[in-house]
Design a protein around this motif. Structure first.
Motif, PDB file in Angstrom:
ATOM      1  N   GLU A 102       0.807  -1.217   0.000  1.00 48.99           N
ATOM      2  CA  GLU A 102       0.000   0.000   0.000  1.00 48.99           C
ATOM      3  C   GLU A 102       0.842   1.269   0.000  1.00 48.99           C
ATOM      4  O   GLU A 102       0.390   2.317  -0.463  1.00 48.99           O
ATOM      5  CB  GLU A 102      -0.943   0.010   1.211  1.00 48.99           C
ATOM      6  CG  GLU A 102      -2.035  -1.056   1.134  1.00 48.99           C
ATOM      7  CD  GLU A 102      -3.004  -0.963   2.291  1.00 48.99           C
ATOM      8  OE1 GLU A 102      -2.780  -0.102   3.183  1.00 48.99           O
ATOM      9  OE2 GLU A 102      -3.975  -1.745   2.322  1.00 48.99           O
ATOM     10  N   ASP A 103       2.060   1.187   0.519  1.00 50.65           N
ATOM     11  CA  ASP A 103       2.891   2.384   0.593  1.00 50.65           C
ATOM     12  C   ASP A 103       3.808   2.540  -0.624  1.00 50.65           C
ATOM     13  O   ASP A 103       4.712   3.379  -0.624  1.00 50.65           O
ATOM     14  CB  ASP A 103       3.726   2.394   1.878  1.00 50.65           C
ATOM     15  CG  ASP A 103       4.734   1.249   1.939  1.00 50.65           C
ATOM     16  OD1 ASP A 103       4.508   0.226   1.260  1.00 50.65           O
ATOM     17  OD2 ASP A 103       5.739   1.388   2.665  1.00 50.65           O
ATOM     18  N   GLU A 118       3.780   3.134  -4.817  1.00 50.81           N
ATOM     19  CA  GLU A 118       2.941   3.520  -5.954  1.00 50.81           C
ATOM     20  C   GLU A 118       3.804   3.727  -7.198  1.00 50.81           C
ATOM     21  O   GLU A 118       4.916   4.250  -7.115  1.00 50.81           O
ATOM     22  CB  GLU A 118       2.196   4.825  -5.657  1.00 50.81           C
ATOM     23  CG  GLU A 118       1.344   5.319  -6.813  1.00 50.81           C
ATOM     24  CD  GLU A 118       0.792   6.718  -6.587  1.00 50.81           C
ATOM     25  OE1 GLU A 118      -0.311   6.999  -7.077  1.00 50.81           O
ATOM     26  OE2 GLU A 118       1.484   7.532  -5.936  1.00 50.81           O
ATOM     27  N   THR A 140      10.131  -5.434  -3.108  1.00 50.83           N
ATOM     28  CA  THR A 140       9.206  -5.419  -1.969  1.00 50.83           C
ATOM     29  C   THR A 140       8.984  -6.817  -1.396  1.00 50.83           C
ATOM     30  O   THR A 140       8.732  -6.966  -0.198  1.00 50.83           O
ATOM     31  CB  THR A 140       7.857  -4.805  -2.359  1.00 50.83           C
ATOM     32  OG1 THR A 140       7.247  -5.571  -3.404  1.00 50.83           O
ATOM     33  CG2 THR A 140       8.031  -3.365  -2.823  1.00 50.83           C
ATOM     34  N   SER A 196       9.756   2.739  -0.032  1.00 54.38           N
ATOM     35  CA  SER A 196       8.411   3.256   0.160  1.00 54.38           C
ATOM     36  C   SER A 196       8.279   4.549  -0.629  1.00 54.38           C
ATOM     37  O   SER A 196       9.253   5.279  -0.807  1.00 54.38           O
ATOM     38  CB  SER A 196       8.169   3.528   1.658  1.00 54.38           C
ATOM     39  OG  SER A 196       6.891   4.104   1.863  1.00 54.38           O
ATOM     40  N   GLY A 197       7.092   4.804  -1.127  1.00 53.62           N
ATOM     41  CA  GLY A 197       6.876   6.054  -1.846  1.00 53.62           C
ATOM     42  C   GLY A 197       6.349   5.845  -3.243  1.00 53.62           C
ATOM     43  O   GLY A 197       5.800   4.796  -3.582  1.00 53.62           O
ATOM     44  N   SER A 198       6.538   6.865  -4.075  1.00 52.40           N
ATOM     45  CA  SER A 198       5.962   6.875  -5.416  1.00 52.40           C
ATOM     46  C   SER A 198       7.028   7.140  -6.469  1.00 52.40           C
ATOM     47  O   SER A 198       7.907   7.985  -6.277  1.00 52.40           O
ATOM     48  CB  SER A 198       4.871   7.962  -5.503  1.00 52.40           C
ATOM     49  OG  SER A 198       4.378   8.088  -6.812  1.00 52.40           O
ATOM     50  N   LYS A 227      13.674   2.125   2.767  1.00 51.72           N
ATOM     51  CA  LYS A 227      12.907   1.693   3.932  1.00 51.72           C
ATOM     52  C   LYS A 227      13.574   0.469   4.539  1.00 51.72           C
ATOM     53  O   LYS A 227      13.870  -0.496   3.829  1.00 51.72           O
ATOM     54  CB  LYS A 227      11.465   1.360   3.515  1.00 51.72           C
ATOM     55  CG  LYS A 227      10.576   0.842   4.630  1.00 51.72           C
ATOM     56  CD  LYS A 227       9.187   0.546   4.096  1.00 51.72           C
ATOM     57  CE  LYS A 227       8.278  -0.053   5.144  1.00 51.72           C
ATOM     58  NZ  LYS A 227       6.919  -0.333   4.617  1.00 51.72           N
ATOM     59  N   ASN A 235      10.947  -0.932   9.392  1.00 52.12           N
ATOM     60  CA  ASN A 235       9.998  -0.162   8.578  1.00 52.12           C
ATOM     61  C   ASN A 235      10.252   1.342   8.626  1.00 52.12           C
ATOM     62  O   ASN A 235       9.406   2.136   8.218  1.00 52.12           O
ATOM     63  CB  ASN A 235       8.544  -0.444   8.995  1.00 52.12           C
ATOM     64  CG  ASN A 235       8.108  -1.839   8.596  1.00 52.12           C
ATOM     65  OD1 ASN A 235       8.495  -2.355   7.562  1.00 52.12           O
ATOM     66  ND2 ASN A 235       7.288  -2.455   9.448  1.00 52.12           N
ATOM     67  N   VAL A 271      11.501   4.760   7.360  1.00 55.27           N
ATOM     68  CA  VAL A 271      11.686   5.337   6.027  1.00 55.27           C
ATOM     69  C   VAL A 271      12.668   6.494   6.104  1.00 55.27           C
ATOM     70  O   VAL A 271      12.537   7.380   6.953  1.00 55.27           O
ATOM     71  CB  VAL A 271      10.343   5.827   5.448  1.00 55.27           C
ATOM     72  CG1 VAL A 271      10.549   6.463   4.084  1.00 55.27           C
ATOM     73  CG2 VAL A 271       9.363   4.654   5.350  1.00 55.27           C
TER      74      VAL A 271
END
Length: 212
Positions: free
Chosen positions: A61-62, A64, A96, A132-134, A164, A169, A171
């Motif tokens: 979910e984290d 993108e 991931t 983590s991130g986009s 991350k 966890n 970041v």
């Protein structure tokens, strides 16, 4: 710090981003321009289905990924672009999942691109990291060489993607630099199942074409 940058001291694949071949371009590998739009779309948009059963690549979910201008209106070009995008997602998914041998990687990549990506993912996993991130992929340019080979180049904006720690966890949100922007150049070949596999992948961080 974008995750690829974190391995400057441990991975010679830094200059090839998410894995790939650090060799020079060869005849037939040149990337030609193509019409693109400014819409945001997943890499699968508009791509025809093939007979192969595609692997699941559901990201956390984290995490993108955004693909902008990933449709041309031409069925063949859109199929090539779709699988080029999926090849990138396969690398993200492998990271991931902490699995350098992820079936998704070998589904969408082969040759030197696959070997490089597997080594790159392995380095990240061994360092105890994920991310983590986009990440935004944009400005794709495509040339279809023949019925079974094509070239695609595109930019990646990793300014909002961070390292991350896989155990804690935590970041690490460090400031972005020009190296957060990457120019990818890839070669794809259509296999017997109709999948456009990325066979060669090169990248250049801080390329002026991509820096924004």
């Amino acid at each position: 710090m974008p995750i690829a940058v974190a391995f400057a001291a441990t991975s010679a694949l830094l200059l090839t981003g998410c894995g790939g071949d650090d060799g020079g371009s060869k005849a037939g590998d040149e990337i030609a321009g193509a019409d693109t739009d400014k819409s945001t779309a997943s890499p699968s948009s508009g791509a025809p289905e093939v007979s192969a059963e595609r692997p699941d690549m559901t990201l956390p979910e984290d995490v993108e990924e955004r693909f902008e201008g990933w449709k041309t209106g031409d069925a063949t070009k859109d199929a090539v672009l779709a699988d080029a995008g999926r090849a990138q997602t396969a690398v993200t998914y492998a990271v991931t999942k902490g699995d350098p041998k992820s079936p998704a990687l070998s589904f969408y990549q082969s040759g030197t691109a696959l070997a490089g990506s597997q080594d790159w993912v392995k380095g990240i996993v061994e360092a105890g990291l994920t991310y983590s991130g986009s990440v935004r992929y944009f400005a794709p340019e495509i040339s279809v060489f023949d019925k079974e080979s094509a070239g695609v180049s595109y930019c990646a904006d990793e300014s909002k993607a961070y390292n991350k720690d896989r155990k804690t966890n935590k970041v690490d949100k460090t400031p972005a630099t020009d190296d957060s922007f990457v120019l990818y150049s890839t070669r794809l070949e259509k296999n017997d199942e109709g999948v456009w596999q990325t066979t060669k992948l090169e990248s250049e961080r801080g390329n002026k074409k991509c820096v924004q």
